[in-house]
Design an enzyme around this catalytic site. Structure first.
Site, PDB file in Angstrom:
ATOM      1  CD  GLU A   1      -1.897  -2.556   1.435  1.00 38.51           C
ATOM      2  OE1 GLU A   1      -0.238  -2.548   1.925  1.00 38.51           O
ATOM      3  OE2 GLU A   1      -2.558  -3.356   1.175  1.00 38.51           O
TER       4      GLU A   1
ATOM      5  CG  HIS B   1     -11.923  -6.501   5.217  1.00 34.83           C
ATOM      6  ND1 HIS B   1     -11.069  -7.044   6.018  1.00 34.83           N
ATOM      7  CD2 HIS B   1     -11.565  -6.829   3.878  1.00 34.83           C
ATOM      8  CE1 HIS B   1     -10.070  -7.563   5.493  1.00 34.83           C
ATOM      9  NE2 HIS B   1     -10.403  -7.485   3.978  1.00 34.83           N
TER      10      HIS B   1
END
Lengths: 362, 326
Positions: free
Chosen positions: B60, B129
């Protein structure tokens, strides 16, 4: 099923110009005389500028900065191999390269003097300012290289960082991305043996930093980082590879931080003077001058002339730095966003009113 | 106008941005051949090719870090974080460079890029999530944080974000991805970043929310309006940073009462900033303390009990009623 060897790797070491100024004729990159002189002059300017900064800092005329004395070859050599189409992505010990690139010295002084104007290089393209966060500029170089490749430019990006940076995730991620994408990037690790107080053997268990390239599937090479011609030659070769689409290279420049990490650091706490003395004997300026003298390109008179020129140039730049127009105090509000926003404008007015109340001046 | 889900609307914005501007590139994990884990990038790889729709290695920080380099070199990257819960790895690059370059170079080097990320709960997803952490990006000077609430504004705001000169974190409420459809114009449409939208006019109270919380909020508002005949003004923030204080303040000056609804944990969230703006500029207009409805200050629970913790329409309804009755 026998065990078989799938891959085997070797790491080369390159030195073109030795400590005594003797050149390896077979490896001589064949630079014309004026380019050799240009390289030497750039290193002298970098050395003198660095030493002037140290005095300015000790006199309270400059903030904390990270000296680059002793490491001139590792940024000047590669910069000599670059064109204006190549991107220059420094860390914070590439003073020589930055000056060669055309960054005025007073901009460098402004940066270390506490002014963002030190990151503004009017009219100078493809030259990024200093990156303070260790290794964070490495992924940028991978991305810049990607953009160059996408546009079909026959140019590349050169990115510097230190030995400490190779422990960071950004090093791994950035070099890996560049390798997978075959971004035209030359990664130059200025392995100066110390990351503040952490010696190389506490930074990595690898025998070389260059061998880390193997894991990414790109060429890696160790170069005598105090050899300006070695650094030039290795970068030149890596740039050629990058420009013809063959991807990045990792160059480990073995050099030494002769001075403190920054002026706020006291290296006597963690390293021995005799180590420093050994490295002083490998000074990149000394060997370069010897080469020029051996080719009748240099002598004491020329040196004196250069010293005077450099002193004057530095004096002039220090004067520009110390008299530079600080502009309106609220100039910073203009650069929060590229689009105006009423909240920022409201805070600007509040700030100006506060300044008046405090009768405050920068 | 075609009726679309938010996923389709965002996809439309991406297609059109890449058609309109050859410097727009998309990058992220699994966004190309696989078209994204939510299929937000469907068709892009086939249409624009692997050089503009880039399947990246799994990292990321480098997705943002390389996007910063691309933006510096003149491209307009649209990076995807597969889930906002993994985006914290890019925070160093975001704070250290993306938001900072304009300031530190007085505008000479800028970083026009978009980081898209699905965020928030409600889809019975795995740990990491389901969080709403928009405040992490909203707190940073130089950062723009945009959160759409429906297909039409998602498309228009993303189109604007890609054209914006600054880094924009574009947070997509994933429980709204396919929950409902709206008419979305086929032709290019943008909405201004930095501006909230009054989605319903009213005079008795102002209810403020954003993202996925807009739907329970609007349900609660309809209930209260019907039950009590109250005239309720509703504001959809759309941009979290820079916050549109003017629209909030103008509304509260008119209504004298306000409730803020956020999916994020209560403390230090965007609601706190909304209330601070009201206190700064509209305190003397207030008839009641401003209430906030939020997730408690607990870690987002696993999906087994997540529904118990997110603000529901009845809690919003009660907060509106109590504020009206104060």
């Amino acid at each position: 099923m026998p065990r078989t060897r799938l891959e085997a790797f070797e790491i080369d070491h390159l030195q073109v110009l030795d400590e005594e100024g003797r050149i390896d004729e077979a490896l001589d990159p064949g630079l014309p005389d004026e380019r050799l002189v240009e390289l030497y002059r750039a290193m002298v300017l970098a050395r003198e500028a660095d030493q002037r900064m140290l005095r300015l800092q000790r006199q309270g005329r400059l903030g904390t900065f990270s000296p680059s004395t002793g490491q001139e070859a590792a940024s000047c050599g590669p910069t000599l191999a670059m064109t204006g189409q190549d991107w220059f992505v420094p860390a914070f010990r590439e003073l020589g390269g930055m000056l060669m690139r055309g960054v005025p010295f007073h901009r460098v002084l402004l940066f270390w003097g506490g002014w963002e104007e030190g990151n503004v290089f009017p009219g100078l393209e493809r030259t990024l300012p200093i990156a303070v966060i260790v290794a964070s500029q490495i992924p940028h170089a991978a991305g810049i290289g990607y953009a160059q490749k996408l546009r079909g430019e026959k140019a590349a990006t050169v990115c510097w960082f230190g030995d400490g940076a190779t422990s960071e995730g950004d090093f791994h991620e950035g070099v890996n991305f560049a390798a997978v994408w075959r971004s035209p990037v030359v990664f130059i690790c200025q392995n100066n043996q110390w990351a503040i107080s952490t010696p190389l053997d506490r930074q990595t268990a690898s025998a070389t930093i260059a061998q880390k390239a193997i894991a990414y599937g790109i060429p890696g090479i160790v170069v005598d980082g105090n050899d300006p011609l070695g650094m030039y030659a290795a970068t030149h070769e890596a740039l050629e590879r990058a420009r013809r689409g063959d991807g990045p290279t990792l160059i480990e420049a073995r050099t030494y931080r002769l001075m403190m990490h920054t002026t706020a650091d006291d290296p006597s706490k963690y390293r021995k003077d005799d180590e420093v003395e050994q490295w002083r004997r490998r000074d990149p300026l000394v060997r370069m001058r010897r080469l020029l003298e051996s080719r009748d390109l240099w002598d004491d008179e020329r040196q004196q002339r250069l010293d005077a020129e450099v002193k004057k140039a530095i004096d002039d730049e220090v004067r520009i730095y110390e008299t530079f127009d600080r502009g309106r105090p609220d100039v910073y509000f203009e650069h929060v966003y590229g689009t105006p926003h009423p909240e920022i404008e409201r805070q600007r007015q509040e700030f100006l009113a506060g300044l008046q109340r405090e009768a405050r001046d920068a | 106008m075609p009726r679309m889900t938010m996923v389709q609307a965002i996809n439309l914005a991406l297609h059109q941005a890449m058609e309109r501007d050859p410097s727009v590139v998309a990058l992220g994990q699994d966004i190309g051949v696989n078209e994204g884990v939510f299929r937000v990038t469907a068709g892009l790889h086939a249409k624009f090719g692997p050089e503009r729709v880039i399947d990246t290695p799994l990292a990321e920080a480098a997705i943002l870090g390389t996007a910063i380099g691309m933006a510096i070199a003149g491209l307009r990257p649209v990076a995807e974080m597969q889930f906002s819960g993994f985006s914290y790895l890019m925070l160093g690059q975001y704070e250290g460079h993306a938001t900072r370059y304009r300031s530190r170079t007085h505008g000479q080097v800028t970083v026009p890029l978009v980081v898209r990320m699905p965020y928030g709960g409600g889809v019975r997803a795995l740990e990491h999530h389901s969080e709403s952490r928009e405040v992490l990006y909203a707190h940073l000077p130089g950062s723009k944080v945009v959160i759409p609430s429906g297909p039409r504004n998602a498309r228009a705001l993303l189109a604007a974000a890609i054209e914006d000169p600054d880094p924009v974190v574009f947070m997509e409420p994933k429980q709204s991805y396919r929950a409902f459809r709206e008419e979305v114009p086929a032709e290019h449409e943008t909405m201004p970043i930095g501006r909230a939208q009054v989605v319903q006019q009213g005079t008795d109270i102002t209810v403020i929310s954003w993202g996925a919380m807009m739907r329970p909020t609007l349900r609660a508002v309809a209930e209260v309006a019907e039950a009590r005949g109250a005239s309720i003004e509703v504001i959809d923030l759309l941009t979290i940073a820079p916050l549109d204080g003017d629209t909030i303040v103008a509304s509260v000056e008119k209504t004298g009462r306000a409730v803020v609804v956020q999916e994020a944990p209560r403390s230090f969230g965007p609601a706190a900033e909304v209330i601070a703006r009201i206190n700064d500029r509209a305190l003397m207009h207030l008839e009641a303390p401003v209430r906030r409805v939020a997730m408690p200050d607990v870690m987002t629970p696993y999906f087994g009990r997540e529904r118990l913790y997110f603000p529901g329409p009845h809690t919003v309804q009660r907060a509106i009623e109590e504020t009206l009755d104060f």
